[in-house]
Motif scaffolding. Structure first.
Motif, PDB file in Angstrom:
ATOM      1  N   GLY A 133     -13.096  -7.616 -23.941  1.00  0.00           N
ATOM      2  CA  GLY A 133     -12.691  -6.252 -24.250  1.00  0.00           C
ATOM      3  C   GLY A 133     -12.730  -5.312 -23.066  1.00  0.00           C
ATOM      4  O   GLY A 133     -12.735  -4.086 -23.244  1.00  0.00           O
ATOM      5  N   ALA A 134     -12.731  -5.843 -21.852  1.00  0.00           N
ATOM      6  CA  ALA A 134     -12.788  -5.019 -20.645  1.00  0.00           C
ATOM      7  C   ALA A 134     -11.411  -4.472 -20.288  1.00  0.00           C
ATOM      8  O   ALA A 134     -10.380  -5.050 -20.642  1.00  0.00           O
ATOM      9  CB  ALA A 134     -13.334  -5.831 -19.479  1.00  0.00           C
ATOM     10  N   ARG A 135     -11.423  -3.377 -19.528  1.00  0.00           N
ATOM     11  CA  ARG A 135     -10.201  -2.788 -18.993  1.00  0.00           C
ATOM     12  C   ARG A 135     -10.305  -2.760 -17.472  1.00  0.00           C
ATOM     13  O   ARG A 135     -11.368  -2.480 -16.909  1.00  0.00           O
ATOM     14  CB  ARG A 135      -9.982  -1.359 -19.498  1.00  0.00           C
ATOM     15  N   LEU A 136      -9.159  -2.995 -16.823  1.00  0.00           N
ATOM     16  CA  LEU A 136      -9.138  -3.033 -15.367  1.00  0.00           C
ATOM     17  C   LEU A 136      -7.848  -2.423 -14.845  1.00  0.00           C
ATOM     18  O   LEU A 136      -6.760  -2.713 -15.346  1.00  0.00           O
ATOM     19  CB  LEU A 136      -9.238  -4.485 -14.872  1.00  0.00           C
ATOM     20  N   VAL A 137      -7.995  -1.570 -13.822  1.00  0.00           N
ATOM     21  CA  VAL A 137      -6.868  -1.141 -12.982  1.00  0.00           C
ATOM     22  C   VAL A 137      -7.277  -1.476 -11.553  1.00  0.00           C
ATOM     23  O   VAL A 137      -8.271  -0.940 -11.047  1.00  0.00           O
ATOM     24  CB  VAL A 137      -6.570   0.357 -13.128  1.00  0.00           C
ATOM     25  N   PHE A 138      -6.535  -2.354 -10.923  1.00  0.00           N
ATOM     26  CA  PHE A 138      -6.909  -2.861  -9.604  1.00  0.00           C
ATOM     27  C   PHE A 138      -5.701  -2.765  -8.672  1.00  0.00           C
ATOM     28  O   PHE A 138      -4.640  -3.304  -8.965  1.00  0.00           O
ATOM     29  CB  PHE A 138      -7.371  -4.318  -9.707  1.00  0.00           C
ATOM     30  N   ARG A 139      -5.881  -2.074  -7.561  1.00  0.00           N
ATOM     31  CA  ARG A 139      -4.804  -1.933  -6.577  1.00  0.00           C
ATOM     32  C   ARG A 139      -5.264  -2.480  -5.236  1.00  0.00           C
ATOM     33  O   ARG A 139      -6.385  -2.217  -4.800  1.00  0.00           O
ATOM     34  CB  ARG A 139      -4.421  -0.453  -6.416  1.00  0.00           C
ATOM     35  N   GLU A 140      -4.391  -3.241  -4.586  1.00  0.00           N
ATOM     36  CA  GLU A 140      -4.651  -3.628  -3.201  1.00  0.00           C
ATOM     37  C   GLU A 140      -3.355  -3.524  -2.412  1.00  0.00           C
ATOM     38  O   GLU A 140      -2.274  -3.844  -2.912  1.00  0.00           O
ATOM     39  CB  GLU A 140      -5.261  -5.022  -3.100  1.00  0.00           C
ATOM     40  N   GLU A 141      -3.488  -3.056  -1.179  1.00  0.00           N
ATOM     41  CA  GLU A 141      -2.331  -2.839  -0.308  1.00  0.00           C
ATOM     42  C   GLU A 141      -2.671  -3.332   1.097  1.00  0.00           C
ATOM     43  O   GLU A 141      -3.777  -3.081   1.594  1.00  0.00           O
ATOM     44  CB  GLU A 141      -1.981  -1.352  -0.248  1.00  0.00           C
ATOM     45  N   GLN A 142      -1.727  -4.008   1.717  1.00  0.00           N
ATOM     46  CA  GLN A 142      -1.906  -4.475   3.095  1.00  0.00           C
ATOM     47  C   GLN A 142      -0.794  -3.902   3.968  1.00  0.00           C
ATOM     48  O   GLN A 142       0.384  -3.925   3.585  1.00  0.00           O
ATOM     49  CB  GLN A 142      -1.861  -6.005   3.170  1.00  0.00           C
ATOM     50  N   VAL A 143      -1.185  -3.389   5.117  1.00  0.00           N
ATOM     51  CA  VAL A 143      -0.232  -2.903   6.121  1.00  0.00           C
ATOM     52  C   VAL A 143      -0.353  -3.826   7.323  1.00  0.00           C
ATOM     53  O   VAL A 143      -1.441  -3.998   7.883  1.00  0.00           O
ATOM     54  CB  VAL A 143      -0.525  -1.437   6.511  1.00  0.00           C
ATOM     55  N   LEU A 144       0.743  -4.417   7.718  1.00  0.00           N
ATOM     56  CA  LEU A 144       0.732  -5.467   8.738  1.00  0.00           C
ATOM     57  C   LEU A 144       1.009  -4.879  10.110  1.00  0.00           C
ATOM     58  O   LEU A 144       2.162  -4.734  10.535  1.00  0.00           O
ATOM     59  CB  LEU A 144       1.757  -6.544   8.374  1.00  0.00           C
ATOM     60  N   GLY A 145      -0.068  -4.525  10.798  1.00  0.00           N
ATOM     61  CA  GLY A 145       0.013  -3.924  12.119  1.00  0.00           C
ATOM     62  C   GLY A 145      -0.002  -2.412  12.063  1.00  0.00           C
ATOM     63  O   GLY A 145       0.529  -1.803  11.129  1.00  0.00           O
ATOM     64  N   ARG A 146      -0.644  -1.812  13.061  1.00  0.00           N
ATOM     65  CA  ARG A 146      -0.563  -0.369  13.197  1.00  0.00           C
ATOM     66  C   ARG A 146       0.821   0.002  13.733  1.00  0.00           C
ATOM     67  O   ARG A 146       1.639  -0.860  14.029  1.00  0.00           O
ATOM     68  CB  ARG A 146      -1.677   0.120  14.130  1.00  0.00           C
ATOM     69  N   HIS A 147       1.087   1.273  13.878  1.00  0.00           N
ATOM     70  CA  HIS A 147       2.431   1.714  14.272  1.00  0.00           C
ATOM     71  C   HIS A 147       2.853   1.078  15.599  1.00  0.00           C
ATOM     72  O   HIS A 147       2.147   1.181  16.602  1.00  0.00           O
ATOM     73  CB  HIS A 147       2.463   3.239  14.417  1.00  0.00           C
TER      74      HIS A 147
END
Length: 255
Positions: A133-147
Protein backbone atom coordinates in the motif's frame (compact mmCIF):
# COMPACT_ATOMS: atom_id res chain seq x y z
CA UNK A 1 29.01 12.15 12.30
CA UNK A 2 30.18 8.57 12.58
CA UNK A 3 31.53 6.08 10.12
CA UNK A 4 33.23 8.55 7.76
CA UNK A 5 36.56 7.31 6.44
CA UNK A 6 39.05 9.44 4.54
CA UNK A 7 42.21 8.25 2.86
CA UNK A 8 43.75 6.98 -0.35
CA UNK A 9 40.79 4.73 -1.29
CA UNK A 10 38.45 7.76 -1.16
CA UNK A 11 35.58 8.78 1.08
CA UNK A 12 33.31 6.19 2.72
CA UNK A 13 30.11 7.79 4.01
CA UNK A 14 26.44 6.94 4.55
CA UNK A 15 23.59 9.36 5.29
CA UNK A 16 20.41 8.01 6.93
CA UNK A 17 16.83 9.25 7.15
CA UNK A 18 14.00 7.62 9.09
CA UNK A 19 10.52 9.17 8.88
CA UNK A 20 7.53 8.29 11.06
CA UNK A 21 4.10 9.96 11.14
CA UNK A 22 5.29 11.93 14.17
CA UNK A 23 8.63 13.19 12.84
CA UNK A 24 12.19 12.39 11.79
CA UNK A 25 13.79 10.35 14.60
CA UNK A 26 16.89 9.69 12.48
CA UNK A 27 18.55 12.37 10.36
CA UNK A 28 22.26 11.62 10.07
CA UNK A 29 24.56 13.11 7.44
CA UNK A 30 28.17 12.13 6.81
CA UNK A 31 31.05 13.63 4.87
CA UNK A 32 29.80 15.04 1.56
CA UNK A 33 26.16 14.33 2.43
CA UNK A 34 24.62 16.82 4.85
CA UNK A 35 20.90 16.49 5.63
CA UNK A 36 18.73 19.46 6.54
CA UNK A 37 15.17 19.47 7.88
CA UNK A 38 13.43 22.07 5.70
CA UNK A 39 10.01 23.69 5.53
CA UNK A 40 7.34 21.03 5.23
CA UNK A 41 4.78 20.94 2.44
CA UNK A 42 1.35 20.02 3.80
CA UNK A 43 1.44 16.70 5.68
CA UNK A 44 4.95 15.82 4.50
CA UNK A 45 8.19 15.89 6.42
CA UNK A 46 10.81 17.43 4.16
CA UNK A 47 14.56 16.81 4.00
CA UNK A 48 17.05 18.55 1.73
CA UNK A 49 20.37 16.93 0.86
CA UNK A 50 23.15 19.52 0.87
CA UNK A 51 26.57 18.79 -0.63
CA UNK A 52 29.14 19.56 2.07
CA UNK A 53 32.18 18.83 -0.15
CA UNK A 54 32.99 17.78 -3.72
CA UNK A 55 31.71 14.23 -4.30
CA UNK A 56 31.49 11.68 -5.66
CA UNK A 57 35.14 11.64 -6.71
CA UNK A 58 36.88 8.61 -8.14
CA UNK A 59 37.33 6.01 -5.40
CA UNK A 60 34.50 7.34 -3.20
CA UNK A 61 31.80 5.06 -1.85
CA UNK A 62 28.84 7.05 -0.61
CA UNK A 63 25.27 6.05 0.17
CA UNK A 64 21.92 7.48 1.20
CA UNK A 65 19.38 5.37 3.08
CA UNK A 66 15.80 6.49 3.68
CA UNK A 67 13.11 4.55 5.53
CA UNK A 68 9.55 5.86 5.48
CA UNK A 69 7.69 3.90 8.11
CA UNK A 70 4.02 2.91 7.99
CA UNK A 71 1.73 5.91 7.54
CA UNK A 72 4.53 8.50 7.20
CA UNK A 73 5.00 10.97 4.34
CA UNK A 74 8.42 12.18 3.29
CA UNK A 75 9.61 14.62 0.63
CA UNK A 76 13.35 14.53 -0.18
CA UNK A 77 15.05 17.01 -2.51
CA UNK A 78 18.54 18.44 -2.89
CA UNK A 79 19.99 21.93 -2.77
CA UNK A 80 22.02 21.60 -5.98
CA UNK A 81 23.05 19.18 -8.69
CA UNK A 82 25.44 16.33 -7.83
CA UNK A 83 28.60 16.36 -9.95
CA UNK A 84 30.57 13.16 -10.51
CA UNK A 85 34.25 14.17 -10.79
CA UNK A 86 37.41 12.24 -11.66
CA UNK A 87 39.71 11.15 -8.84
CA UNK A 88 43.49 11.24 -8.81
CA UNK A 89 43.95 7.53 -9.57
CA UNK A 90 41.20 6.96 -12.14
CA UNK A 91 39.20 4.73 -9.79
CA UNK A 92 35.46 4.24 -10.14
CA UNK A 93 33.20 5.97 -7.61
CA UNK A 94 30.11 4.29 -6.17
CA UNK A 95 26.89 5.98 -5.08
CA UNK A 96 24.15 3.78 -3.57
CA UNK A 97 20.60 4.85 -2.74
CA UNK A 98 18.46 2.53 -0.62
CA UNK A 99 14.80 3.46 -0.06
CA UNK A 100 12.13 1.65 1.96
CA UNK A 101 8.47 2.75 2.06
CA UNK A 102 6.04 1.14 4.46
CA UNK A 103 2.32 0.38 4.40
CA UNK A 104 0.21 3.48 3.81
CA UNK A 105 3.39 5.58 3.57
CA UNK A 106 4.51 7.89 0.76
CA UNK A 107 7.92 8.99 -0.49
CA UNK A 108 8.59 11.77 -2.96
CA UNK A 109 12.24 11.50 -4.02
CA UNK A 110 13.00 14.57 -6.17
CA UNK A 111 16.71 15.43 -6.18
CA UNK A 112 18.45 17.73 -8.64
CA UNK A 113 20.38 16.35 -11.61
CA UNK A 114 23.44 14.14 -11.56
CA UNK A 115 26.13 15.61 -13.84
CA UNK A 116 28.70 13.20 -15.28
CA UNK A 117 31.80 15.39 -15.72
CA UNK A 118 34.48 14.54 -18.26
CA UNK A 119 36.96 11.98 -16.93
CA UNK A 120 34.69 10.73 -14.14
CA UNK A 121 33.61 7.12 -13.65
CA UNK A 122 30.55 6.52 -11.49
CA UNK A 123 28.39 3.48 -10.74
CA UNK A 124 25.06 4.46 -9.18
CA UNK A 125 22.70 1.85 -7.78
CA UNK A 126 19.21 2.52 -6.44
CA UNK A 127 17.20 -0.13 -4.59
CA UNK A 128 13.59 0.64 -3.61
CA UNK A 129 11.41 -1.65 -1.48
CA UNK A 130 7.71 -0.79 -1.29
CA UNK A 131 4.94 -2.23 0.84
CA UNK A 132 1.76 -3.22 -1.02
CA UNK A 133 0.00 0.00 0.00
CA UNK A 134 2.97 2.36 -0.40
CA UNK A 135 3.11 5.38 -2.69
CA UNK A 136 6.20 6.54 -4.54
CA UNK A 137 7.21 9.45 -6.76
CA UNK A 138 10.81 9.00 -7.86
CA UNK A 139 12.72 11.20 -10.29
CA UNK A 140 16.26 10.80 -11.56
CA UNK A 141 18.03 12.87 -14.20
CA UNK A 142 21.50 12.57 -15.72
CA UNK A 143 23.35 15.31 -17.59
CA UNK A 144 26.22 13.96 -19.67
CA UNK A 145 29.06 16.44 -19.36
CA UNK A 146 29.18 20.02 -18.22
CA UNK A 147 28.73 22.76 -20.80
CA UNK A 148 30.98 22.20 -23.80
CA UNK A 149 32.65 19.02 -22.50
CA UNK A 150 32.37 15.31 -23.24
CA UNK A 151 30.69 13.11 -20.61
CA UNK A 152 32.35 10.82 -18.13
CA UNK A 153 31.46 7.17 -17.73
CA UNK A 154 28.17 6.58 -15.94
CA UNK A 155 26.47 3.26 -15.15
CA UNK A 156 23.15 3.20 -13.29
CA UNK A 157 20.83 0.47 -12.05
CA UNK A 158 17.35 0.99 -10.64
CA UNK A 159 15.64 -1.95 -8.89
CA UNK A 160 12.15 -1.70 -7.41
CA UNK A 161 10.31 -4.37 -5.42
CA UNK A 162 6.70 -4.08 -4.27
CA UNK A 163 5.31 -6.42 -1.61
CA UNK A 164 8.46 -8.50 -2.05
CA UNK A 165 8.01 -8.98 -5.80
CA UNK A 166 10.02 -7.32 -8.62
CA UNK A 167 8.32 -4.32 -10.19
CA UNK A 168 11.16 -2.74 -12.19
CA UNK A 169 14.81 -3.60 -12.86
CA UNK A 170 16.78 -1.65 -15.42
CA UNK A 171 20.37 -0.71 -16.18
CA UNK A 172 21.72 2.21 -18.22
CA UNK A 173 25.28 3.07 -19.27
CA UNK A 174 26.72 6.15 -20.96
CA UNK A 175 30.11 7.55 -21.84
CA UNK A 176 33.46 6.19 -23.00
CA UNK A 177 33.35 3.16 -20.71
CA UNK A 178 29.85 2.09 -21.85
CA UNK A 179 29.03 -0.47 -24.53
CA UNK A 180 29.04 0.86 -28.08
CA UNK A 181 25.95 2.58 -29.42
CA UNK A 182 25.03 4.47 -26.25
CA UNK A 183 25.01 7.76 -28.19
CA UNK A 184 23.30 6.33 -31.27
CA UNK A 185 19.78 6.84 -32.52
CA UNK A 186 18.42 3.87 -30.57
CA UNK A 187 19.55 5.28 -27.21
CA UNK A 188 20.32 9.00 -26.82
CA UNK A 189 20.26 10.12 -30.43
CA UNK A 190 22.76 12.88 -29.74
CA UNK A 191 20.94 14.25 -26.69
CA UNK A 192 22.93 15.07 -23.57
CA UNK A 193 20.28 14.77 -20.84
CA UNK A 194 18.30 11.67 -19.88
CA UNK A 195 15.89 10.97 -17.08
CA UNK A 196 12.86 9.19 -15.78
CA UNK A 197 9.91 9.64 -13.49
CA UNK A 198 8.57 6.60 -11.67
CA UNK A 199 5.15 6.76 -9.99
CA UNK A 200 3.70 3.86 -7.97
CA UNK A 201 0.31 4.10 -6.24
CA UNK A 202 -2.48 1.66 -5.30
CA UNK A 203 -5.08 3.39 -7.50
CA UNK A 204 -3.28 2.21 -10.65
CA UNK A 205 -4.29 -1.35 -9.78
CA UNK A 206 -7.84 -0.70 -11.04
CA UNK A 207 -7.05 2.21 -13.40
CA UNK A 208 -3.75 1.48 -15.17
CA UNK A 209 -2.02 4.31 -16.98
CA UNK A 210 -2.09 4.26 -20.78
CA UNK A 211 1.01 4.21 -22.95
CA UNK A 212 1.54 7.50 -24.77
CA UNK A 213 4.24 9.61 -26.35
CA UNK A 214 5.11 12.89 -24.64
CA UNK A 215 6.41 15.04 -27.46
CA UNK A 216 9.17 13.71 -29.69
CA UNK A 217 11.56 12.30 -27.10
CA UNK A 218 9.63 10.94 -24.12
CA UNK A 219 7.21 8.11 -23.46
CA UNK A 220 4.92 7.13 -20.60
CA UNK A 221 4.71 3.37 -20.09
CA UNK A 222 2.52 1.48 -17.59
CA UNK A 223 4.28 -1.05 -15.39
CA UNK A 224 3.24 -4.65 -14.81
CA UNK A 225 1.96 -3.44 -11.46
CA UNK A 226 0.27 -0.33 -10.04
CA UNK A 227 2.38 2.44 -11.56
CA UNK A 228 4.00 3.98 -14.62
CA UNK A 229 7.41 5.05 -15.85
CA UNK A 230 8.21 8.13 -17.93
CA UNK A 231 11.49 7.92 -19.85
CA UNK A 232 12.83 11.01 -21.59
CA UNK A 233 15.87 12.42 -23.36
CA UNK A 234 16.50 16.08 -24.12
CA UNK A 235 19.13 18.48 -25.39
CA UNK A 236 19.74 19.93 -21.93
CA UNK A 237 18.70 19.72 -18.28
CA UNK A 238 16.11 22.50 -18.55
CA UNK A 239 14.14 20.81 -21.32
CA UNK A 240 14.35 17.44 -19.57
CA UNK A 241 12.97 18.87 -16.32
CA UNK A 242 10.13 20.55 -18.17
CA UNK A 243 9.02 17.24 -19.69
CA UNK A 244 9.13 15.34 -16.39
CA UNK A 245 7.53 18.17 -14.42
CA UNK A 246 4.55 18.34 -16.78
CA UNK A 247 3.73 14.73 -15.91
CA UNK A 248 4.52 15.16 -12.22
CA UNK A 249 2.29 18.21 -11.79
CA UNK A 250 -0.57 16.52 -13.64
CA UNK A 251 -0.28 13.44 -11.40
CA UNK A 252 -0.16 15.46 -8.19
CA UNK A 253 -3.11 17.64 -9.27
CA UNK A 254 -5.31 14.55 -9.58
CA UNK A 255 -4.51 13.31 -6.04
Amino acid sequence: MVGLTLGAPGVRATARIVATPEGLPVLEGEGPLALRRTRARGPYHRVTVVGAMSAPLGGDRIAVEAEVRDGARLDVDSAAATIALPGRDGERAHYDVRLTVGEGAELRWLPEQLISAHGSDLAMRTRIDLAAGARLVFREEQVLGRHGEAPGTLATRLTVHRAGRPLLDQELAYGPGAPGGWDGGAVLGGHRAAGQLLVVAPEFTDRPAETRMLGDSAVLTPLAGPGFLVTAVAADARLLRRTLDDVLHTHLATR
